[in-house]
Design a protein around this motif. Structure first.
Motif, PDB file in Angstrom:
ATOM      1  N   LEU A   7     -57.981  -7.248 -16.906  1.00  0.00           N
ATOM      2  CA  LEU A   7     -58.685  -6.101 -16.336  1.00  0.00           C
ATOM      3  C   LEU A   7     -58.369  -6.026 -14.847  1.00  0.00           C
ATOM      4  CD1 LEU A   7     -60.743  -3.790 -16.290  1.00  0.00           C
ATOM      5  CD2 LEU A   7     -62.562  -5.520 -16.064  1.00  0.00           C
ATOM      6  N   HIS A   8     -57.687  -4.979 -14.445  1.00  0.00           N
ATOM      7  CA  HIS A   8     -57.312  -4.755 -13.055  1.00  0.00           C
ATOM      8  C   HIS A   8     -58.329  -3.803 -12.435  1.00  0.00           C
ATOM      9  CE1 HIS A   8     -53.955  -3.121 -10.121  1.00  0.00           C
ATOM     10  NE2 HIS A   8     -55.142  -3.170  -9.550  1.00  0.00           N
ATOM     11  N   CYS A   9     -59.110  -4.322 -11.459  1.00  0.00           N
ATOM     12  CA  CYS A   9     -60.131  -3.520 -10.777  1.00  0.00           C
ATOM     13  C   CYS A   9     -59.582  -2.979  -9.462  1.00  0.00           C
ATOM     14  CB  CYS A   9     -61.375  -4.359 -10.489  1.00  0.00           C
ATOM     15  SG  CYS A   9     -62.192  -5.031 -11.948  1.00  0.00           S
ATOM     16  N   GLY A  10     -59.864  -1.727  -9.171  1.00  0.00           N
ATOM     17  CA  GLY A  10     -59.497  -1.167  -7.875  1.00  0.00           C
ATOM     18  C   GLY A  10     -58.165  -0.444  -7.880  1.00  0.00           C
ATOM     19  N   ASP A  11     -57.574  -0.349  -6.682  1.00  0.00           N
ATOM     20  CA  ASP A  11     -56.376   0.450  -6.462  1.00  0.00           C
ATOM     21  C   ASP A  11     -55.122  -0.157  -7.085  1.00  0.00           C
ATOM     22  OD1 ASP A  11     -57.904   2.219  -5.056  1.00  0.00           O
ATOM     23  OD2 ASP A  11     -57.097   1.715  -3.077  1.00  0.00           O
ATOM     24  N   ASP A  12     -54.065   0.648  -7.093  1.00  0.00           N
ATOM     25  CA  ASP A  12     -52.756   0.180  -7.539  1.00  0.00           C
ATOM     26  C   ASP A  12     -52.235  -0.893  -6.586  1.00  0.00           C
ATOM     27  OD1 ASP A  12     -52.898   2.115  -9.478  1.00  0.00           O
ATOM     28  OD2 ASP A  12     -51.606   3.538  -8.413  1.00  0.00           O
ATOM     29  N   HIS A  33     -60.191   0.848 -12.232  1.00  0.00           N
ATOM     30  CA  HIS A  33     -60.054   1.569 -10.966  1.00  0.00           C
ATOM     31  C   HIS A  33     -61.294   1.281 -10.105  1.00  0.00           C
ATOM     32  CE1 HIS A  33     -56.359   3.449 -12.294  1.00  0.00           C
ATOM     33  NE2 HIS A  33     -56.947   3.648 -13.463  1.00  0.00           N
ATOM     34  N   SER A  34     -61.777   2.254  -9.356  1.00  0.00           N
ATOM     35  CA  SER A  34     -62.956   2.069  -8.508  1.00  0.00           C
ATOM     36  C   SER A  34     -64.063   2.974  -9.034  1.00  0.00           C
ATOM     37  CB  SER A  34     -62.638   2.405  -7.050  1.00  0.00           C
ATOM     38  OG  SER A  34     -61.708   1.494  -6.516  1.00  0.00           O
ATOM     39  N   ARG A  57     -58.604  -8.429  -8.937  1.00  0.00           N
ATOM     40  CA  ARG A  57     -59.052  -7.477  -7.921  1.00  0.00           C
ATOM     41  C   ARG A  57     -58.213  -7.699  -6.666  1.00  0.00           C
ATOM     42  NH1 ARG A  57     -64.003  -8.080  -4.266  1.00  0.00           N
ATOM     43  NH2 ARG A  57     -64.278  -6.039  -3.323  1.00  0.00           N
ATOM     44  N   PRO A  58     -57.200  -6.864  -6.414  1.00  0.00           N
ATOM     45  CA  PRO A  58     -56.241  -7.145  -5.345  1.00  0.00           C
ATOM     46  C   PRO A  58     -56.675  -6.783  -3.933  1.00  0.00           C
ATOM     47  CG  PRO A  58     -55.566  -5.202  -6.564  1.00  0.00           C
ATOM     48  CD  PRO A  58     -56.762  -5.758  -7.273  1.00  0.00           C
ATOM     49  N   PHE A  59     -57.721  -5.964  -3.777  1.00  0.00           N
ATOM     50  CA  PHE A  59     -58.143  -5.546  -2.441  1.00  0.00           C
ATOM     51  C   PHE A  59     -59.651  -5.718  -2.299  1.00  0.00           C
ATOM     52  CE2 PHE A  59     -54.678  -2.740  -3.899  1.00  0.00           C
ATOM     53  CZ  PHE A  59     -53.670  -3.252  -3.097  1.00  0.00           C
ATOM     54  N   TRP A  60     -60.087  -6.148  -1.122  1.00  0.00           N
ATOM     55  CA  TRP A  60     -61.511  -6.424  -0.965  1.00  0.00           C
ATOM     56  C   TRP A  60     -62.345  -5.148  -0.848  1.00  0.00           C
ATOM     57  CZ3 TRP A  60     -59.221  -8.428   3.945  1.00  0.00           C
ATOM     58  CH2 TRP A  60     -59.432  -7.581   5.025  1.00  0.00           C
ATOM     59  N   ASN A  61     -61.720  -4.020  -0.465  1.00  0.00           N
ATOM     60  CA  ASN A  61     -62.502  -2.800  -0.265  1.00  0.00           C
ATOM     61  C   ASN A  61     -62.270  -1.754  -1.350  1.00  0.00           C
ATOM     62  OD1 ASN A  61     -59.898  -2.326   0.533  1.00  0.00           O
ATOM     63  ND2 ASN A  61     -60.399  -1.325   2.448  1.00  0.00           N
TER      64      ASN A  61
END
Length: 345
Positions: A7-12, A33-34, A57-61
């Motif tokens: 499961l990839h959360c957040g942006d590309d 996604h977000s 989750r590749p980015f903190w924001n």
């Protein structure tokens, strides 16, 4: 055999595209996604993402809009989930012990932002000794009298850090890199307090002196740096701050909740502490107005680790953790592996 699901959360992914291709070759990737927290909860309850084994989750924001990972969220991933690899150094927003009880490794990415945080820490340390904020604000005010006041009076109350002592609370990867920079660039004497003593060769590399008792280190440090993860309680309260060396300085690049801000304000107002440098704050994004009004307090907006290089590293390390777990059964930067000993709940 079907491939495991991630499961990839957040942006590309923005930078490490070749590594992401490797990830896609090993996992079937689904995206959240977000999305708002309640929508994310409902999607998990409905098993919208299937029986995924990993969360990335590749980015903190981005991908963090679902808020803290507490018992409400941690109860929802499928029993198949074994690893959660996220951007960022701190993990006070996720209950790592509860994840461990469910058999889920949590992997942070502190190693990716070590250089950025260390550089910012050095700047904050310098600022507390040299009153850069006072000088900068006076210049930016365009006020002649404020400029003259800074120009004429700063020298009488500021010092070079060379040869003085830096007491570090938490000599992990980030704390150690700060120690290297402070020792090599300014010949600062390195003192440290941690839950465990480091090997002698590591200590010798920065001439570090270990203090098993925090109060003993506070009493002799010209500047105290907080670089330890938030474990649920304050590291510096009114009692411990009162034990700090008179006219010493305090720098925090870890988490705001590690310091009693009311006690810090009192110590600065009384003159017991000479200055403070804060990248993090107790009630972020709300900044303590009493601290903000002090010209001997340097402040940042929790940006010590914020750089393109950090983002690239966060993105890469999360994928490397997932791939390592899949290929070897072990992650690279798991912070809760020591608590995974019971069957999955």
């Amino acid at each position: 055999m079907p491939r495991p699901v991630l499961l990839h959360c957040g942006d590309d992914v923005k930078w490490n595209h070749e590594l992401y291709k490797q990830l896609r070759a090993k996992f079937d990737i689904v995206r959240s996604h977000s999305i708002p927290r309640q929508e994310f909860i409902e999607a998990l309850r409905a098993k919208k993402f299937g029986d995924f084994e990993a969360i990335y989750r590749p980015f903190w924001n981005t991908g963090g809009e679902m808020g803290n990972w507490d018992d409400e969220l941690i109860s929802l991933p499928p029993p198949s989930c074994c690893i959660y690899a996220s951007a960022g150094a701190g993990f006070d927003w996720v209950d790592t012990r509860l994840l461990a009880k469910r058999g889920i490794l949590y992997c942070n990415a502190a190693a990716a932002c070590t250089e950025s945080v260390a550089d910012a820490a050095i700047w904050l340390i310098l600022s507390t000794f040299r009153a850069f904020t006072w000088s900068s604000l006076a210049a930016r005010s365009l006020n002649v009298e404020k400029f003259r006041d800074a120009n004429r009076n700063i020298a009488a109350v500021t010092h070079n850090p060379n040869g003085l002592s830096l007491g570090i609370i938490g000599l992990g990867k980030i704390g150690y890199r700060i120690a290297q920079k402070a020792h090599s660039a300014f010949d600062m004497r390195i003192l440290y307090n941690d839950i465990r003593r480091l090997p002698q060769d590591v200590e010798r590399s920065v001439d570090a002196k270990f203090y098993s008792n925090l109060d003993d280190m506070l009493a002799v440090s010209d500047c105290v740096l907080v670089a330890t993860p938030f474990g649920g309680s304050k590291v510096l309260n009114a009692s411990s701050i009162s034990k700090m060396k008179p006219k010493s300085r305090l720098v925090n690049i870890a988490r705001g909740k590690l310091i009693d801000e009311d006690a810090l304000v009192a110590a600065l107002e009384s003159g017991h502490l000479a200055a403070a440098g804060l990248d993090v704050h107790y009630d972020e994004p709300n900044v303590n107005p009493r601290l903000a009004a002090m010209r001997n307090v340097e402040m940042l907006s929790h940006t010590a680790g914020a750089s393109v290089e950090s983002h690239i590293g966060f993105e890469r390390l999360g994928m490397e953790n997932c791939l390592s777990w899949l290929e070897t059964g072990k992650a690279i930067t798991a912070v809760n592996a020591q608590w995974i000993h019971a069957p999955k709940l």
